[in-house]
Design a protein around this motif. Structure first.
Motif, short mmCIF file in Angstrom:
data_model
loop_
_atom_site.label_atom_id
_atom_site.label_comp_id
_atom_site.label_asym_id
_atom_site.label_seq_id
_atom_site.Cartn_x
_atom_site.Cartn_y
_atom_site.Cartn_z
N VAL A 9 11.39 13.87 9.97
CA VAL A 9 11.30 13.22 11.29
C VAL A 9 10.19 12.57 11.53
CG1 VAL A 9 11.49 13.73 13.78
CG2 VAL A 9 12.81 14.92 12.19
N MET A 10 8.87 12.94 11.44
CA MET A 10 7.72 12.34 11.53
C MET A 10 7.54 11.26 10.89
SD MET A 10 4.95 15.42 12.02
CE MET A 10 3.66 14.32 12.62
N ALA A 11 7.81 11.34 9.53
CA ALA A 11 7.96 10.25 8.51
C ALA A 11 8.70 9.02 8.95
CB ALA A 11 8.09 10.61 7.26
N ASN A 12 9.87 9.35 9.26
CA ASN A 12 10.94 8.25 9.69
C ASN A 12 10.53 7.63 11.14
OD1 ASN A 12 12.57 8.25 7.49
ND2 ASN A 12 13.56 10.17 8.28
N ALA A 70 0.94 -1.21 0.05
CA ALA A 70 -0.10 0.00 0.02
C ALA A 70 0.93 1.34 -0.01
CB ALA A 70 -0.85 0.00 1.17
N LEU A 71 0.41 2.28 -0.76
CA LEU A 71 1.01 3.39 -0.92
C LEU A 71 0.17 4.49 -0.35
CD1 LEU A 71 3.20 5.69 -1.75
CD2 LEU A 71 2.33 5.37 -4.03
N ILE A 72 0.52 5.17 0.68
CA ILE A 72 -0.21 6.33 1.10
C ILE A 72 0.19 7.48 1.21
CG2 ILE A 72 -1.58 7.15 3.19
CD1 ILE A 72 -0.28 3.74 3.53
N THR A 73 0.01 8.40 0.49
CA THR A 73 0.41 9.67 0.12
C THR A 73 0.23 10.69 1.21
OG1 THR A 73 -1.34 10.67 -1.10
CG2 THR A 73 0.36 9.53 -2.45
N GLY A 74 1.24 11.72 1.79
CA GLY A 74 0.77 12.33 2.81
C GLY A 74 0.61 11.50 3.98
N GLY A 75 1.50 10.51 4.16
CA GLY A 75 1.14 9.47 5.18
C GLY A 75 1.63 9.77 6.35
N SER A 76 2.48 10.83 6.74
CA SER A 76 3.45 11.04 7.88
C SER A 76 2.71 11.38 9.20
CB SER A 76 4.68 11.87 7.62
OG SER A 76 4.03 13.21 7.24
N ARG A 77 1.43 11.98 8.87
CA ARG A 77 0.99 12.48 10.00
C ARG A 77 -0.80 12.27 9.75
NH1 ARG A 77 1.29 19.18 9.96
NH2 ARG A 77 0.47 19.38 7.75
#
Length: 246
Positions: free
Chosen positions: A42-45, A9-16
């Protein structure tokens, strides 16, 4: 057996916010997760580490969904990393509110590039990789149907466009066994629209339920649409908004 075992699954804008909740939910159902983020690595990782530490598999890709070439590259990088793609969740979006007399053409271009063109480019790139049972899920807004606020013309227009795209994708891809659906949230408690903000009371006054939704509520709907039980749902605009303006 998890409902999304071995799916990618690919979620765009998925970091928050809603995107991160979707990533967590799909990972919990067994999917391998790719998320895009624009600026906050930072949030993404942190989210990627959280999913991987829990026994899942996740990767973060820097991409501006408003730039078509980066939206396309995110699909390609996901396929390269995981070997395929089964679920595309178009979650990235921006909101610009102002009176029509004050909105600029530059703001128009940016909103349409992120909210509409980025979705189109991502789907077009994904189509060559999606197979029988593939899922395209786009996050819209209940304001595509009802705009109670002054200054919302540009945002509402961009989200309304997703209704037509979703139905068109469903027609084009239905013969291939790929579904396309739109989820239209109402007020959801995120850092972009917190339930404790000065604007919350006005939003609550429009709702049948006197509370904001949670990101997890939207994620649960996405997980259902992504799963096998929703194979007969396509071309639909599914509103989950606590009865906003019902």
């Amino acid at each position: 057996m998890k409902t999304l075992e071995n799916k990618v699954a690919l979620i765009t804008g998925g970091s928050r916010g809603i995107g991160a909740a979707i990533a967590r939910k799909l990972a919990a159902e067994g999917a391998k997760i790719s998320i895009t983020y624009q600026n906050n690595d930072v949030m993404a990782n942190q989210l990627v580490d959280e999913i991987n530490s829990a026994g899942g598999s996740a990767v973060a890709i820097q991409a501006d969904s408003g730039l078509a070439e980066q939206a396309i590259a995110a699909v390609q990088l996901t396929v390269k990393h995981f070997g395929g793609l089964d679920i595309l969740v178009n979650n990235a979006g921006i909101a610009v509110y102002d009176h029509i007399s004050k909105l600029s053409l530059e703001q128009y271009d940016r909103v349409m590039d992120v909210n509409v063109k980025g979705v189109f480019a991502s789907v077009q790139a994904a189509v060559t990789h999606l197979k029988q049972g593939g899922r395209i899920i786009t996050i819209g807004s209940c304001q595509a149907d009802r705009m109670p606020d002054v200054g919302g013309s540009l945002y509402a227009m961009s989200k309304s466009a997703l209704i037509g795209l979703t139905k068109g994708f469903a027609r084009d891809l239905g013969p291939l066994g790929i579904t396309s659906n739109l989820i239209q949230p109402g007020p959801v408690d995120t850092d972009m629209n917190p339930a404790g903000s000065e604007h919350a009371a006005g939003q609550l006054a429009l709702m049948a339920q006197n509370s904001f939704g949670r990101p997890e509520d939207i994620a649960s709907m996405v997980a259902f649409i992504a799963g096998p039980e929703a194979h007969f749902v396509t071309g639909a605009s599914l509103t989950i908004d606590g009865g906003t303006n019902c």
